[in-house]
Design a protein around this motif. Structure first.
Motif, PDB file in Angstrom:
ATOM      1  N   ASP A  25       0.831  -1.216   0.000  1.00 21.41           N
ATOM      2  CA  ASP A  25       0.000   0.000   0.000  1.00 21.41           C
ATOM      3  C   ASP A  25       0.863   1.262   0.000  1.00 21.41           C
ATOM      4  N   PHE A  26       1.945   1.252   0.779  1.00 16.56           N
ATOM      5  CA  PHE A  26       2.857   2.398   0.843  1.00 16.56           C
ATOM      6  C   PHE A  26       3.498   2.653  -0.521  1.00 16.56           C
ATOM      7  N   LEU A  27       3.983   1.592  -1.168  1.00 18.33           N
ATOM      8  CA  LEU A  27       4.603   1.753  -2.486  1.00 18.33           C
ATOM      9  C   LEU A  27       3.578   2.213  -3.519  1.00 18.33           C
ATOM     10  N   LYS A  28       2.350   1.683  -3.442  1.00 18.30           N
ATOM     11  CA  LYS A  28       1.306   2.084  -4.393  1.00 18.30           C
ATOM     12  C   LYS A  28       0.978   3.563  -4.231  1.00 18.30           C
ATOM     13  N   ALA A  29       0.988   4.061  -2.985  1.00 18.05           N
ATOM     14  CA  ALA A  29       0.702   5.475  -2.729  1.00 18.05           C
ATOM     15  C   ALA A  29       1.791   6.370  -3.332  1.00 18.05           C
ATOM     16  N   GLN A  30       3.003   5.855  -3.442  1.00 15.58           N
ATOM     17  CA  GLN A  30       4.101   6.620  -4.051  1.00 15.58           C
ATOM     18  C   GLN A  30       4.207   6.379  -5.551  1.00 15.58           C
ATOM     19  N   GLY A  31       3.359   5.534  -6.094  1.00 16.07           N
ATOM     20  CA  GLY A  31       3.384   5.251  -7.527  1.00 16.07           C
ATOM     21  C   GLY A  31       4.520   4.321  -7.918  1.00 16.07           C
ATOM     22  N   LYS A  32       4.922   3.444  -7.023  1.00 15.45           N
ATOM     23  CA  LYS A  32       6.019   2.517  -7.300  1.00 15.45           C
ATOM     24  C   LYS A  32       5.528   1.085  -7.123  1.00 15.45           C
ATOM     25  N   SER A  33       6.191   0.191  -7.854  1.00 14.27           N
ATOM     26  CA  SER A  33       5.871  -1.220  -7.664  1.00 14.27           C
ATOM     27  C   SER A  33       6.926  -1.911  -6.815  1.00 14.27           C
ATOM     28  N   GLU A  34       8.163  -1.367  -6.824  1.00 15.92           N
ATOM     29  CA  GLU A  34       9.254  -1.909  -6.010  1.00 15.92           C
ATOM     30  C   GLU A  34       9.948  -0.757  -5.293  1.00 15.92           C
ATOM     31  N   PRO A  35      10.528  -1.015  -4.121  1.00 19.49           N
ATOM     32  CA  PRO A  35      11.254   0.053  -3.422  1.00 19.49           C
ATOM     33  C   PRO A  35      12.564   0.389  -4.138  1.00 19.49           C
ATOM     34  N   ASP A  36      13.043   1.629  -3.943  1.00 17.95           N
ATOM     35  CA  ASP A  36      14.323   2.024  -4.507  1.00 17.95           C
ATOM     36  C   ASP A  36      15.440   1.273  -3.791  1.00 17.95           C
ATOM     37  N   GLN A  37      16.374   0.751  -4.552  1.00 18.19           N
ATOM     38  CA  GLN A  37      17.493   0.017  -3.968  1.00 18.19           C
ATOM     39  C   GLN A  37      18.678   0.961  -3.808  1.00 18.19           C
ATOM     40  N   ILE A  38      19.185   1.055  -2.595  1.00 19.16           N
ATOM     41  CA  ILE A  38      20.357   1.888  -2.311  1.00 19.16           C
ATOM     42  C   ILE A  38      21.593   1.048  -2.559  1.00 19.16           C
ATOM     43  N   PRO A  39      22.566   1.549  -3.339  1.00 25.87           N
ATOM     44  CA  PRO A  39      23.758   0.750  -3.617  1.00 25.87           C
ATOM     45  C   PRO A  39      24.538   0.426  -2.345  1.00 25.87           C
ATOM     46  N   PHE A  40      25.212  -0.718  -2.364  1.00 30.91           N
ATOM     47  CA  PHE A  40      26.001  -1.142  -1.222  1.00 30.91           C
ATOM     48  C   PHE A  40      27.088  -0.111  -0.926  1.00 30.91           C
ATOM     49  N   GLY A  41      27.222   0.268   0.336  1.00 30.35           N
ATOM     50  CA  GLY A  41      28.263   1.210   0.744  1.00 30.35           C
ATOM     51  C   GLY A  41      27.906   2.664   0.520  1.00 30.35           C
ATOM     52  N   HIS A  42      26.705   2.950   0.065  1.00 30.76           N
ATOM     53  CA  HIS A  42      26.313   4.335  -0.212  1.00 30.76           C
ATOM     54  C   HIS A  42      25.949   5.049   1.087  1.00 30.76           C
ATOM     55  N   SER A  43      26.395   6.285   1.202  1.00 33.38           N
ATOM     56  CA  SER A  43      25.983   7.133   2.315  1.00 33.38           C
ATOM     57  C   SER A  43      25.889   8.557   1.803  1.00 33.38           C
ATOM     58  N   GLU A  44      25.258   9.405   2.580  1.00 30.52           N
ATOM     59  CA  GLU A  44      25.114  10.806   2.180  1.00 30.52           C
ATOM     60  C   GLU A  44      26.480  11.474   2.082  1.00 30.52           C
ATOM     61  N   LEU A  45      27.398  11.098   2.969  1.00 25.48           N
ATOM     62  CA  LEU A  45      28.723  11.714   2.939  1.00 25.48           C
ATOM     63  C   LEU A  45      29.509  11.292   1.701  1.00 25.48           C
ATOM     64  N   SER A  46      29.336  10.043   1.256  1.00 27.44           N
ATOM     65  CA  SER A  46      30.029   9.639   0.034  1.00 27.44           C
ATOM     66  C   SER A  46      29.435  10.358  -1.174  1.00 27.44           C
ATOM     67  N   HIS A  47      28.145  10.676  -1.104  1.00 29.49           N
ATOM     68  CA  HIS A  47      27.505  11.431  -2.174  1.00 29.49           C
ATOM     69  C   HIS A  47      28.040  12.867  -2.207  1.00 29.49           C
ATOM     70  N   LYS A  48      28.263  13.464  -1.027  1.00 26.61           N
ATOM     71  CA  LYS A  48      28.805  14.824  -0.965  1.00 26.61           C
ATOM     72  C   LYS A  48      30.196  14.890  -1.585  1.00 26.61           C
ATOM     73  N   ARG A  49      30.950  13.807  -1.457  1.00 26.10           N
ATOM     74  CA  ARG A  49      32.296  13.793  -2.025  1.00 26.10           C
ATOM     75  C   ARG A  49      32.231  14.031  -3.530  1.00 26.10           C
ATOM     76  N   LYS A  50      31.225  13.452  -4.175  1.00 25.67           N
ATOM     77  CA  LYS A  50      31.097  13.593  -5.624  1.00 25.67           C
ATOM     78  C   LYS A  50      30.488  14.939  -6.016  1.00 25.67           C
ATOM     79  N   THR A  51      29.486  15.387  -5.271  1.00 26.34           N
ATOM     80  CA  THR A  51      28.767  16.590  -5.676  1.00 26.34           C
ATOM     81  C   THR A  51      29.398  17.875  -5.170  1.00 26.34           C
TER      82      THR A  51
END
Length: 162
Positions: A25-51
């Motif tokens: 029901d939660f995924l349907k409310a967001q218009g998704k059929s599957e949840p978003d998969q976060i890549p292994f080892g991903h964190s917000e700080l590693s994202h800041k390194r790139k951006t």
């Protein structure tokens, strides 16, 4: 064969089915059929390194700073400390002496009105440091400069008395 309908397996199976329906029901409310998969080892700080151009040292510094702040906030009897991330960004933008003086004056007045006797400012010699506010709140000085000045005065006093 004897079965017990109150057995833990049946209870957990029912909870599992109910949870699966809630997730669907939660995924349907967001218009998704599957949840978003976060890549292994991903964190917000590693994202800041790139951006934002963070390197490994600045990322580790931020992780450690946040961990220490969180540990200090979790101790009983201490007031929560605010993060200095915004303050550090403003300090890095200071390029002239006039900007440094205005920044320090504003930081001193803010700290004094909050009842503090210290604040973080920019020293022309030692860069980002803790400053002490004088007793009447109208002036301030870098603590390292104070310590160096006291040391020089002690040495001069020894030379005069010797």
């Amino acid at each position: 064969m004897h079965t017990n309908l109150d057995h833990d397996v049946f209870i957990k199976k029912g909870k599992s089915i109910a949870l699966a329906e809630q997730v669907a029901d939660f995924l349907k409310a967001q218009g998704k059929s599957e949840p978003d998969q976060i890549p292994f080892g991903h964190s917000e700080l590693s994202h800041k390194r790139k951006t934002e151009g963070y390197n490994a040292q600045s990322t580790m510094r931020e992780i450690m700073f946040n961990a220490v702040t969180e540990a200090k906030n979790s101790k009983p009897g201490t007031a929560p400390r605010k993060s200095n991330a915004v303050l550090r960004e403003r300090i890095e933008d200071i390029t002239t002496d006039a900007e440094r003086l205005v920044f320090n004056r504003h930081a001193r007045e803010t700290a004094w009105s909050a009842g503090a006797d210290t604040f973080i400012g920019v020293c022309h010699i030692h860069k980002t440091q803790v400053f002490s506010i004088r007793s009447n709140g109208s002036n301030h000085r870098c603590r390292i400069c104070i310590a160096g000045s006291n040391k020089k005065h002690r040495e001069l006093a020894k030379q005069v008395t010797a």
